[in-house]
Scaffold this motif. Sequence first.
Motif, short mmCIF file in Angstrom:
data_model
loop_
_atom_site.label_atom_id
_atom_site.label_comp_id
_atom_site.label_asym_id
_atom_site.label_seq_id
_atom_site.Cartn_x
_atom_site.Cartn_y
_atom_site.Cartn_z
N THR A 183 -7.55 -2.55 19.14
CA THR A 183 -6.29 -2.03 19.67
C THR A 183 -6.51 -0.70 20.37
OG1 THR A 183 -5.21 -2.99 17.76
CG2 THR A 183 -3.95 -1.40 19.02
N ARG A 185 -8.09 -1.01 23.87
CA ARG A 185 -7.55 -2.01 24.78
C ARG A 185 -7.70 -1.68 26.27
NH1 ARG A 185 -2.09 -3.70 22.68
NH2 ARG A 185 -3.31 -4.53 20.99
N SER A 242 -0.35 -0.67 18.55
CA SER A 242 -0.37 -2.12 18.69
C SER A 242 1.05 -2.71 18.70
CB SER A 242 -1.23 -2.69 17.56
OG SER A 242 -0.70 -3.84 17.03
N SER A 249 -5.85 -9.41 20.54
CA SER A 249 -6.41 -8.34 21.37
C SER A 249 -7.15 -8.92 22.56
CB SER A 249 -7.37 -7.48 20.57
OG SER A 249 -6.68 -6.70 19.67
#
Lengths: 500, 318
Positions: A158, A161, A282, A482
């Motif tokens: 996360t 990302r 997230s 993800s």
Amino acid sequence: MLVLAEAFKMVVQQPIMMILVFIGSLIGLVFGAIPGLTATTGVALALPLTFALNPEMGMALLIGIYVGGISGGFIAATLLGIPGTPASIATCFDAYPLSQQGQPVKALGIGVIASFIGTLGSIICLIYIAPVVANIALKLSPFEYTSLMFCALTLIATLAREEPFRGLASGFLGILLGTIGIAPIGSTLRFTFGMVPLSAGINLLALILGVFAIKQICVDHAEDKPIPQVDLKVTGLGIGIGEIVDNAWNIIRSFFIGLWIGFLPGMGAGVANLIAYAQAKSSSKHPEKFGKGAAEGIWASEVSNNAAIGGAMIPMLSLGIPGDSVTALLLGGLMIHGLIPGPLLYIKQPKLVNSIFGILAIAAVICLVICYLGMRLFPRVLTIPRYYLYPVLMVLSYVGAFASNNYSFDFWIMLLFALVGLIMDITKMPMSPMILGFILGPMVEENLRRALTYSSGSWLPFITRPVSAVLLSIAVFSIISSIIKMRRNRVLQGNQSALA
Amino acid sequence: MRRLSAGLLTVILIVSLSWSLVGAAGYPSSTIKIMVAAKAGGATDASGRIIAQFLREQLGVPVVVVNQEGGGGSVATDTTIHAKPDGYTLLYDHVNAHVRYHTGLYGVSPLDLTPIATTAAVNQTIATDKNSPWQTLDDLVKDAKANPKKYAFGMQTGASSHFLSLALMDAAGIELRLLDAGFEADKLAALRGGQLNLIQATVGAAREYVEADIMRVLAVCATQRDPLAPDFPTAVEQGYDIVFQSMHTLYGPPELPSEVVNVISDALAKLETDPDYIEKLQKIGHVWGYRNPEGTKAFLQDEFGRIGRLAEKFGLKK
């Protein structure tokens, strides 16, 4: 609320206790706010002083420092971009950009309120659900711990990302660094290159001071940034009620993450803030704003680290098992008086247990008041010319690096990681995955290897034990989602560049 | 001007030289640092601080505790080994020093340090859950002989609890499953959770848990019953030669002059007659067990040999 009110009254009626809590909270806030000095350092230094006091008075001083130390960390994180303590690492990521954008008062306001909500909420949980929850700890085996830690480790994805490749590299670097020293089970020396100091592993505090404090000083010096224009006007609490309402769900989630992480032995506010931050990112509708001054990130970090206080006290008081490094010291403070916390403490020492509840609550209020008053003062740090500020910070960083282990080798670790931090900045590698990997990696390993000795090498219990199975499924889900999000990001970016 | 400064320099030189000579003659004349090979807040740290306070009163100089828990105590030992042998840097450690050496964690033998005195001992017990069928060590041994490798003993790999479990297996001729369960508090949790059948617990902690009726002590691993818990039987009186105390020892750097050793050791010897300090130590579960430098040396050699033999027998020697 009856127990809390009673406990509160009990402490307030004794002026000497009030004075000790006040002094403790003040020392704690100073220790928390100064980079390198932590709640743990403060409590460790004050511990010998309490040998001469009675147990209640000793606890008043130590718990004051504990609550103050965890609460004060956001001040340096917000104003200097340097976490005052490991409990406020994640606070830096958003509070510092926000204050650099000229809104230090808002950032600090969130820190003050979030800290207070976290502490008070966790005290209420400590009072009312401690005996019930404490027994859950006994039911958990290394299998559940491993799965939980693994689940938390997937949050690296996360945090990474926006920059999947660099982020993952940073996370794995952290895990690798965590393996230095004595291996958790089996006691083999790894990557010490024959150097005795390295058998202790990399000192977390020295690493943090390196990658945040020293690196920040170098970067600011090199860039010679102008002093930001700041809005120093404080109205009300610095933030509006709407801000709190908007973040209600975020606050509740971060609170329970903090409480739970604090409650698990061996993990404390230092882990809680990173996990809560990653979880907030997230679940956020605007994850792209994280790291650029998102209020959500500050809420998550500061609520969770303070919630870990009450969380860590639960197993300490009811089982004699410390939830984090500070409660381990508090146990020492009780032990020296012949009080061994355990299932009998509530029955044998009801007065002491009640005082502890009261002390915690009063410390929370005192910290709220001091920080609130200080909000007019703290942001002025931003207007101090750097040639006065930085030498002071530099000295304090050295003091902090030394103080946690009383070992000068940690200076070199700090300087080495300042260099690592600079290289990571230049190559645009995000810092947060490395810190998360460094903290969680060894915990996953220790519990995994312990679990495997329990099952004589069988991996089956990880999926046959229900709690562990659920946690592992969450981890798998988190990894898959993800990957999907990263791909979508790439497609979007591809489209945008095609349009451009 | 030049002559004046040269003169001044000479005076400073002479004064500082003679002052340092006085310092050497009149030990102690400045702050003594005791490196404690454990973190602040634990039992070892607490007893180190009590000893430091007593020495401060006896010697009239500040005695401070410096915690260096890194590397399981290797760092503190390393600091002491490299310190000047002037008596101002001492080490406070226990049986782990031998364990570190024999398992290859740290390359310098504790016998190379200068022994000053043994101080306080923590007695260890072998304990089981209160619902366990075993009432005595004999019950356990019979059961374990019939069911080799069935029962789980919670210990911490490479720590003193590991060697305690080995001493039990060695003396009783039984085989147990040794499971790493971390520190004392974690072990208690795992015992209660039913993941472990046996654990090692200090007398102080065991006493609390026995009183809370959740634990049963099978044996104290010492030659004599612990005055803190006279009800607990020893292993020796049950016919098993398991002696495994955590005896805290004060060391100096290698080649510490014997005059300095005697000053500290003689001062410590007086603690025995000070009821306040004996009580302070008892509160944290420690029993006073002073030995003079020669006695300490003999004790350490014996302990070193025993740990070394166990390490070799169970294949941990590195």
